[in-house]
Design an enzyme around this catalytic site. Sequence first.
Site, mmCIF file in Angstrom:
data_model
loop_
_atom_site.group_PDB
_atom_site.id
_atom_site.type_symbol
_atom_site.label_atom_id
_atom_site.label_comp_id
_atom_site.label_asym_id
_atom_site.label_seq_id
_atom_site.Cartn_x
_atom_site.Cartn_y
_atom_site.Cartn_z
ATOM 1 C CG HIS A 123 -0.073 0.122 2.501
ATOM 2 N ND1 HIS A 123 0.439 1.180 2.875
ATOM 3 C CD2 HIS A 123 0.183 -0.957 3.305
ATOM 4 C CE1 HIS A 123 0.997 1.128 4.267
ATOM 5 N NE2 HIS A 123 0.964 -0.311 4.371
ATOM 6 C CD GLU A 161 2.235 -5.895 8.696
ATOM 7 O OE1 GLU A 161 2.280 -7.232 8.647
ATOM 8 O OE2 GLU A 161 2.598 -5.074 7.911
#
Length: 446
Positions: free
Chosen positions: A252, A327
Site C-alpha cells: 500500500h 498486517e
Amino acid sequence: MTSFVVEADGGSRGNPGPAGYGAVVKDASDGQVLAEIAEAIGTQTNNVAEYRGLIAGLRSLLAIAGDGAIVEVRMDSKLVIEQMAGRWKIKNEGLRPLASEAAGLARRLRVTWRWIPREKNKDADRLANEAMDAAAKGRPWRLAGASPAAPAPASAPASASAGPAAGSAPAGVPAAGFRETASRETGPALAAPATVQDSLLDLIGEEETVAPAPYGPANGTDPETTAATGSGVGTGWRPPTTVATSLLLLRHGETPFSAERRFSGVGDPELTSAGTAQAEAAAARLSRPPYGIQVVVSSPLKRARATAEIVAAMLGLEVEVEEGLREVDFGDWEGHTFTEIQRRWPDELAAWLADPSAAPPGGESFEAAARRVQETGDRLVERYEGRTVLAVSHVTPIKMLLRFALEAPPSALYRMHLDLAALSLIEYYADGPAVVKAFNDTSHLR
C-alpha cells in the site's frame, strides 16, 4: 520524527600500523547510546580506519532505524567529514572505494555532516583505541569486561551483509564488535533490529532503488525476449509445461504512521496525499501491458483497500477483500515508535525479537501470522489457477509469501527491504516450484 547521532573514529599505531575503529549510535533527543561498534582491522592507515568507522556506524544506524532516518554524523577527522560533504576532493585512490561505500549508505539516510574536536568524540575515540590495542596484540576487539574464553555474541565476519538472523549482529556490523545498549542484552535479543525498523513493519518511506525492467505474467515466450518484453518463461533454465498463476504483490501507499516510522499493524490509518499519489502511479503502470491483471484482491485494512481500489478502478475491476492479507497485529505497540517500545516494553521487545512465537502484548506472533498468510496464499493460487492476480497488502504478508516461494528460512524476512507502493511478482507452476520474478520494484514512483 526520531533523529539520531553517529559518532565515529579510527586510527593506527604507526600510520600504517595496527589499526582499529569505533562508532557509537545515539538517540539525538537525550543522548542515549543505542549501539557501540568497534573492530581491530590489522595493519592499515589512519584514514582507512576512519572511513571504516564511519561505514560501520552508518550500517549500524540503518539496522536500528532503517532507511530515511535523520542523523547527524560527527567525526574529528576533518578529511572524512569534508570529503563526505563534497567540499574536498578524494585524491587518495585507496580511499575512493571506502568513500563510495560510505556515500551509498549515506544516500539511504538524511545526513548532516559535522566536524567535532577529538575531546567531544570521546566515546568513539575510546572504542577505536580499544580496537587498536587489540590489533597490536593480534586479537579481536572484545566487549569491555568480557571473558577471553567467552564467545562473541555472534560469529558472522565483519564483512557480513544483509539482515540479521537469530543471534547475529545487525546487517553489515562486525558481529564480534557490536554492542547494543538501549535496554537490550547480547545474544538472541540482537536478532532483529532491522526486522523492526526496516524489514517487517509499515515504517518505511520510499527508497531510491534501481528497479528492473517491466515484467508481466509468464506466457511461454522465448527466453531471449524476456528482457525486452518483460514476459517470463517459468523456472529459469527451461520453459514451463503449464501456464503460470501470476501473483503480483503491491504494498500500500504512505500513511501518517509510515511517514512517522510508527508500528502500523491492524490499526487503520488512511493514505496520505503522497500515499494516494503512489497508488495512482502504480495503477497507471499496472493498467498497461504486459500485466493483463484479471483479479484484484486486498487486505481489509483501509490503507490497502484504498490503494487497491485506485488500481482496480483504472483496470475496470472490483476489489475482492481477503482477510488473510492483513498486517500483523502489534497489539499495545500499535502507533508507537521503535524507541518508545524499547523504553516501555524492553523485556517483551527482546523476547519478540528473539522468538517468532512470541507476540507483542495483546498482539499476534510472526509464527501465527505465517500460518495465516501461507493458507491465504495457497487458497489464492488454487482459486485463480492460471490467472494473473494483484494482491494489495502489507510488509509482513508480502515478505512471507516471497519467503515461502523461495523455500527460505524465517530469518530471510530480516534480509529483505520493502518500500511503500513497491511491486513484487511470484509465478506458481503446477509442475514445478514457485519462481520469484521481481522484488521491491518502485520504478513507477519516479
